[in-house]
Design an enzyme around this catalytic site. Structure first.
Site, PDB file in Angstrom:
ATOM      1  CG  ASP A 314      -2.208   0.797   1.176  1.00  0.00           C
ATOM      2  OD1 ASP A 314      -2.067   1.893   0.148  1.00  0.00           O
ATOM      3  OD2 ASP A 314      -2.936   0.509   1.881  1.00  0.00           O
ATOM      4  CD  GLU A 510      -6.025   6.118   3.305  1.00  0.00           C
ATOM      5  OE1 GLU A 510      -5.024   6.021   3.925  1.00  0.00           O
ATOM      6  OE2 GLU A 510      -6.142   6.159   2.063  1.00  0.00           O
TER       7      GLU A 510
END
Ligand code: BGC
Length: 622
Positions: A314, A510
């Site tokens: 990621d 997030e």
């Protein structure tokens, strides 16, 4: 010490010389890898046999498009993949803008000796939602509430078509995380906290993206990327590696039994459905970052489950907080990471990989395995083959896709309270007052990962319909609709029959959405109270990326709808409010009563043992 350094330098020089010789010995006539009739395995083997170390290492780099200093760097470093991180759009954010941008990058990649095309990735987590004219569907949690895999598949097919038109061939979706704590800022990206539901809808998404109906059934259309492997959703509060987040990028307790029974099944289902890339999470498992967990990445996923795709790390996932970058690169590659979402320092990555290989820290075999997996996906996508470029172009916006998005909205809404069967309303009702911060705010209803990473506020998205506009369009010509965001209506002798308060969260992505108390904002509580002063009955619609803590407030509401982050088709809310469509949505995860109940296990047990407000699966359905 100096002796060791000199020795290492000599090894590098000599191996560089032999690498050059290898290049000069390349056969060039009618290569197998360019022959569509050959098997993918043979094409991969042939191409690998022709590649230099530099060409192989370049394939392992995934670079954020805004960090490319010059387009020529794509060929100079033989880069294998680029991405548009959530903020990285073309200068002109139109279909043509995307097409031109990606075509120029692909053109540069094709100039290289072997002409290996790029993977171009984007986060199409609720449509190709960084492009203003694309269809913006509900976020995954709302789709979880539909429990409708045919619908999820159809949405993925539509998304794949819109990605394809713009040149994107890779989507970082579906999200198979299992959120157990609504304080986390990524709850809405997941379908459910239930592994079975997440697996079912995740597979539908993969099938839709990869085997788009227009595609040859052997060929993948858009490469899917189930994420985030593994254990995301169960990170502890205040365990984040990031200085500013609370849960996101946090620590998941290492528990082998839990891992196999709960987290693994959706990813196993994804492997079985033909996923050819998978993203490794930013979480820590036990005391080590997931990217360094060889037992989980290589032994379990690749060897035991037979995953034959590639593992991509990621965003900055390997090097975040890294003290010795080269060493972390070595650890991650040897653990099983095949492609690095760097996303910036590609020159350094290439250098480090070369050194690590020449000094024996990363073997040739491991590099060949990683690159072979990446090339396999590229061949499966048909990227080397001419016919892929000749698919008929279609238009965006696409009215069929918008109708699908509207259907998804109405199927995703969960009716949680309906006192005296006030709903559905008659479209011929005389008067309605509408209030709340999310009533006429498309940015709030689409949530983050829309145009920008953290989303936007307001009604600037072309072609979108706010919830208020949907209500206005659904009632009779005689019905009077009054709207005031704070519900500041004058007190009259006769109350209005119905008030609708559309309240909700501001967009967040997030860790920006990590919050200790996910509650309704004060201004929205005021709007509800104001409506209660001027209306006989008040219906509350919550637009949010997660259940909110409403135990006290709900008692005075006449009806409550959870509308999630519904995307651009606000009219789907009116469809159920006025009975044009039935209520069919059910909760994709439990709705807690209080913060003390968090986290809640997938078995529905709250942390303090008390019953939740509404269990998963609840919903007043027609
Ligand atoms: C997110 C991923 C996303 C990636 C690329 C990261 O911050 O965790 O889910 O795919 O960015 O945009």
């Amino acid at each position: 010490m100096i002796g060791i350094l000199l020795g290492a330098f000599l090894v590098l020089l000599i191996s560089e010389f032999f690498a050059d010789l290898r290049v000069m010995n390349q056969p060039s006539q009618n290569p197998i890898y360019l022959d569509e009739k050959q098997s993918i395995e043979d094409r991969v083997a042939d191409l690998l046999s022709r590649m230099t170390l530099e060409e192989k290492i370049g394939q392992m780099a995934l670079v954020e498009k805004n960090s490319i200093e010059e387009v020529a760097d794509i060929s100079k470093y033989y880069l294998g993949a680029l991405l548009s991180g959530s903020g990285a759009k073309p200068d002109i954010n139109t279909v043509a803008g995307w097409q031109e941008m990606i075509a120029s990058y692909q053109g540069e990649a094709r100039k290289t000796r072997l002409g290996i095309p790029l993977l171009y990735g984007a986060d199409a987590i609720h449509g190709h939602s960084h492009l203003p004219t694309a269809t913006v569907f509900p976020h995954a949690l709302g789709l979880g509430a539909t429990n409708n895999s045919e619908l999820v598949k159809a949405i993925a097919v539509a998304t794949a078509e819109e990605l394809f038109i713009t040149g994107v061939n890779w989507s970082f979706s579906p999200n198979l995380d299992l959120p157990q704590d609504i304080r986390w800022g990524r709850v809405y990206e997941a379908f459910s906290d239930d592994p079975t539901l997440a697996a079912k809808l995740g597979v539908a998404h993969i099938e839709g993206l990869q085997n788009n109906v227009k595609s040859d059934d052997k060929e993948i259309f858009i490469l899917a990327t189930p994420k985030h492997y593994l254990g995301l959703g169960n990170m502890g509060w205040d365990t984040s590696l990031s200085d500013t987040y609370k849960i996101d990028q946090g620590v998941t307790p290492a528990d082998e039994a839990l891992l196999r029974s709960r987290y693994l099944p959706p990813f196993k289902a994804a492997v079985d459905a033909g996923a050819l890339s998978m993203m490794v999470g930013l979480n820590v498992w036990g005391d080590e970052k997931m990217v360094f967990q060889k037992e989980l990445l290589t032994d379990l996923l690749k060897d035991e489950l037979g995953f034959k795709g590639f593992l991509v790390s990621d965003w900055y996932g390997v090097h975040h907080g890294s003290r010795i970058k080269i060493w972390d690169t070595v650890k991650a590659v040897n653990a099983g990471v095949d492609m690095f979402m760097l996303p910036f320092d590609y020159e350094q990555f290439v250098r480090h990989m070369k050194w690590a290989n020449r000094l024996g820290f990363i073997s040739d075999e491991r590099i060949d395995d990683a690159v072979g997996r990446i090339l396999y996906a590229k061949f499966a996508l048909g990227l080397f083959d001419q016919h892929r470029e000749s698919w008929a172009q279609t238009e965006i916006p696409n009215s069929e896709h918008q109708a699908l998005a509207r259907q998804a909205v109405s199927e995703s809404i969960v009716l949680l309270k309906n006192k005296d069967d006030i709903l559905p309303l008659s479209p011929n009702i005389s008067r309605i007052k509408v209030a709340g911060s999310a009533a006429h705010n498309v940015g709030k209803q689409t949530g983050a990962w829309t145009i920008d990473w953290q989303g936007f506020q307001g009604n600037s998205l072309p072609g979108a319909t706010s919830i208020l506009e949907g209500i206005r369009a659904s009632v009779s010509d005689e019905t009077v609709i009054e709207y005031e965001p704070l519900g500041n209506f004058p007190i009259e002798k006769r109350k209005t029959p119905v008030g609708i308060a559309v309240v909700g969260e501001n967009p967040y992505a997030e860790g920006f959405g990590d919050t200790e108390f996910p509650i309704i904002y004060q201004e929205d509580l005021v709007a509800i109270q104001n409506l209660q002063l001027t209306c006989d009955k008040v219906i509350v619609v919550i637009v949010s990326g997660r259940p909110l803590l409403i135990e006290r407030e709900i008692k005075s509401w006449d009806a409550l709808l959870a509308a999630w982050l519904l995307g651009a088709e606000g009219a789907g809310v009116a469809d159920v409010l006025f009975g044009y469509k039935p209520f069919t949505g059910t909760l994709p995860l439990p709705w807690p009563r209080s913060a003390e109940q968090l986290p809640i296990s997938p078995e529905g047990e709250s942390a303090d043992g008390t019953p939740v407000l509404f269990p998963r699966g609840f919903g007043l359905v027609d």
